[in-house]
Enzyme design. Structure first.
Site, short mmCIF file in Angstrom:
data_model
loop_
_atom_site.label_atom_id
_atom_site.label_comp_id
_atom_site.label_asym_id
_atom_site.label_seq_id
_atom_site.Cartn_x
_atom_site.Cartn_y
_atom_site.Cartn_z
N HIS A 60 1.02 -1.21 0.03
CA HIS A 60 -0.05 -0.10 -0.07
C HIS A 60 0.78 1.17 0.06
O HIS A 60 1.97 1.34 0.35
CB HIS A 60 -0.93 0.17 1.21
CG HIS A 60 -2.20 -0.71 1.20
ND1 HIS A 60 -2.07 -2.09 1.36
CD2 HIS A 60 -3.30 -0.56 0.79
CE1 HIS A 60 -3.31 -2.95 1.18
NE2 HIS A 60 -3.90 -1.84 1.02
N LYS A 64 -0.91 5.00 4.53
CA LYS A 64 -1.65 4.05 5.60
C LYS A 64 -1.30 3.80 6.76
O LYS A 64 -0.06 3.55 7.10
CB LYS A 64 -1.90 2.72 4.52
CG LYS A 64 -2.74 1.73 5.20
CD LYS A 64 -3.21 0.73 3.92
CE LYS A 64 -4.28 -0.26 4.66
NZ LYS A 64 -5.27 0.19 5.00
N1 LIG Z 1 -12.98 -0.48 1.89
C1 LIG Z 1 -12.28 -0.22 1.11
O1 LIG Z 1 -12.45 -0.60 -0.22
C2 LIG Z 1 -11.34 0.49 1.14
C3 LIG Z 1 -10.75 1.17 2.60
N2 LIG Z 1 -10.24 2.32 2.79
C4 LIG Z 1 -9.98 2.42 4.10
O2 LIG Z 1 -10.63 3.60 4.16
C5 LIG Z 1 -10.18 4.44 5.42
C6 LIG Z 1 -9.85 5.92 4.76
O3 LIG Z 1 -8.62 5.70 3.97
P1 LIG Z 1 -8.08 7.27 3.31
O4 LIG Z 1 -9.18 7.88 2.53
O5 LIG Z 1 -7.09 6.42 2.23
O6 LIG Z 1 -7.41 7.55 4.42
P2 LIG Z 1 -7.22 9.42 4.33
O7 LIG Z 1 -6.06 9.45 5.53
O8 LIG Z 1 -6.92 9.90 3.46
O9 LIG Z 1 -8.64 9.81 4.97
C7 LIG Z 1 -9.08 9.52 6.21
C8 LIG Z 1 -9.98 10.71 6.81
O10 LIG Z 1 -10.39 10.40 8.00
C9 LIG Z 1 -10.10 11.47 8.95
N3 LIG Z 1 -10.06 11.04 10.06
C10 LIG Z 1 -9.13 10.26 10.59
N4 LIG Z 1 -9.25 9.98 12.15
C11 LIG Z 1 -10.09 10.74 12.34
C12 LIG Z 1 -10.84 10.86 13.61
N5 LIG Z 1 -10.21 10.54 14.78
N6 LIG Z 1 -11.88 11.86 13.79
C13 LIG Z 1 -12.38 12.16 12.39
N7 LIG Z 1 -12.07 12.29 11.43
C14 LIG Z 1 -10.76 11.47 11.40
C15 LIG Z 1 -9.15 12.32 8.43
O11 LIG Z 1 -8.90 13.40 9.06
P3 LIG Z 1 -7.57 14.19 9.02
O12 LIG Z 1 -7.24 14.71 7.75
O13 LIG Z 1 -7.69 15.51 9.96
O14 LIG Z 1 -6.76 13.31 9.68
C16 LIG Z 1 -9.12 12.01 7.05
O15 LIG Z 1 -9.82 13.02 6.42
C17 LIG Z 1 -8.72 3.53 5.79
O16 LIG Z 1 -9.37 2.91 6.85
C18 LIG Z 1 -8.62 2.91 4.78
O17 LIG Z 1 -7.91 1.47 4.90
C19 LIG Z 1 -9.46 2.68 1.81
C20 LIG Z 1 -9.51 2.39 0.51
C21 LIG Z 1 -10.52 1.28 0.22
O1 LIG Z 2 -5.80 2.16 3.01
C1 LIG Z 2 -6.19 1.85 1.79
O2 LIG Z 2 -5.49 2.54 1.07
C2 LIG Z 2 -6.99 0.46 1.57
N1 LIG Z 2 -7.31 0.01 2.71
C3 LIG Z 2 -8.21 -1.28 2.54
C4 LIG Z 2 -7.36 -2.36 3.45
O3 LIG Z 2 -7.09 -2.08 4.64
O4 LIG Z 2 -7.56 -3.48 2.96
C5 LIG Z 2 -8.68 -1.48 1.32
C6 LIG Z 2 -7.63 -1.55 0.45
O5 LIG Z 2 -6.59 -2.13 0.26
C7 LIG Z 2 -7.07 0.09 0.40
#
Ligand SMILES: NC(=O)C1=CN([C@@H]2O[C@H](COP(=O)(O)OP(=O)(O)OC[C@H]3O[C@@H](n4cnc5c(N)ncnc54)[C@H](OP(=O)(O)O)[C@@H]3O)[C@@H](O)[C@H]2O)C=CC1
Ligand SMILES: O=C(O)C1=N[C@H](C(=O)O)C[C@H](O)C1
Length: 264
Positions: A154, A158
């Site tokens: 990744h 992450k």
């Molecule tokens: N299921 C799926 O297919 C996928 C899942 N994911 C998951 O989605 C999640 C987000 O990923 P991604 O968008 O890449 O991450 P980012 O870090 O880009 O975004 C996360 C957002 O959540 C906010 N955030 C984090 N902690 C808190 C908190 N304690 N309170 C309020 N807001 C918070 C952050 O705010 P701030 O900027 O202030 O830190 C940020 O805006 C991760 O867990 C990732 O693993 C990602 C891709 C695909």
């Molecule tokens: O953080 C990410 O980017 C992603 N998170 C998810 C995971 O933890 O599996 C899904 C995907 O791999 C992207």
């Protein structure tokens, strides 16, 4: 049919992409966002099509109390996502959770609340259809190849390791694989972590590098042969069809479903 949606994590990489997707689906209506920062009272410039301003809530409880919604999407972090999901269930707003890193206990606790309140909920460690197929094919292959190593790769922003997808892959493989402690019986790590994380004797290795998005290889080994199943998400659009499908599907559920493979 209009589905009113609250989204948490709008400034994030996934949250931003999800807002664009919501905007393009005529049935979907973003009614509020939850963000720990509120630089303005309303979310500006998120949408060319959303005519009404979208309020930003810093306090999740206030959001669920004040805003009527059908579906809640969380794309934040595991601790926050868990609190949000609990609140959504308590307010009868159906959660669609992409946030990874929930423990097995957390999923079970949310499952119990969803069942008790008869509220639909989907938690999907990965929304990309190719990733779901990778997990399903790995489950099939493990019946014949009990020796397996999972390598997930990744982007370096992450925070959770191993990825939710890698853990889910191991959980699915566990269902078809004869339990086995892999490698040499006297194997030892000269450097802690050299063999990666372990689930039921299977090893998971996490790679973090700039330039990567989300990638996973599941490598099976047998006498004289190797078999590799690989999936690459090249951008975050790859997850949007899965989120869209989940939003429609969660409207029909009255319990928690863990994994997109269970609704496709
Ligand atoms: N299921 C799926 O297919 C996928 C899942 N994911 C998951 O989605 C999640 C987000 O990923 P991604 O968008 O890449 O991450 P980012 O870090 O880009 O975004 C996360 C957002 O959540 C906010 N955030 C984090 N902690 C808190 C908190 N304690 N309170 C309020 N807001 C918070 C952050 O705010 P701030 O900027 O202030 O830190 C940020 O805006 C991760 O867990 C990732 O693993 C990602 C891709 C695909
Ligand atoms: O953080 C990410 O980017 C992603 N998170 C998810 C995971 O933890 O599996 C899904 C995907 O791999 C992207």
């Amino acid at each position: 049919m209009t589905i009113n949606i609250i989204l948490a994590g709008p400034r994030g990489k996934m949250g931003n992409e999800a807002i664009k997707m919501i905007d393009q689906v005529p049935d979907f209506n973003l009614v509020a966002v939850i963000d720990r920062k509120n630089e303005g009272k309303f979310l500006k410039d998120v949408s060319e099509h959303t005519h009404a301003a979208v309020p930003i809530f810093v306090e999740p409880e206030e959001c669920f109390t004040k805003v009527e919604a059908d579906v809640f999407i969380d794309l934040t972090s595991p601790e926050t996502g868990f609190i949000h999901t609990k609140l959504a269930l308590e307010h009868h707003v159906r959660p669609v959770i992409g946030t990874s890193g929930f423990s097995e206990e957390s999923v079970q606790e949310l499952k119990a609340i969803a069942s008790e309140r008869k509220v639909g909920c989907i938690i999907a460690p990965n929304f990309a259809i190719g990733a779901i197929l990778m997990m399903k094919f790995s489950q099939m292959a493990a019946k014949y190849f009990p020796d397996v190593e999972i390598i997930e790769m990744h982007h370096d922003q992450k925070v959770d390791a191993p990825s939710g997808t890698a853990v889910k892959t191991a959980e699915m493989i566990r269902k078809s694989r004869t339990e086995k402690k892999q490698g040499h019986p006297d194997e030892r790590e000269e450097l802690a972590g050299a063999r990666g994380a372990e689930i039921d004797g299977m090893h998971i290795h996490s790679v973090r590098l700039p330039g990567l998005v989300a990638h996973q290889e599941v490598i099976f080994g047998g006498p004289g042969q190797l078999f590799t199943i690989k999936h690459d998400s090249l951008n975050r659009e790859s997850f949007m069809d899965g989120i869209k499908t989940s939003i429609y599907k969660v409207m029909e559920l009255d319990e928690l479903v863990y994994g997109l493979e269970n609704i496709l």
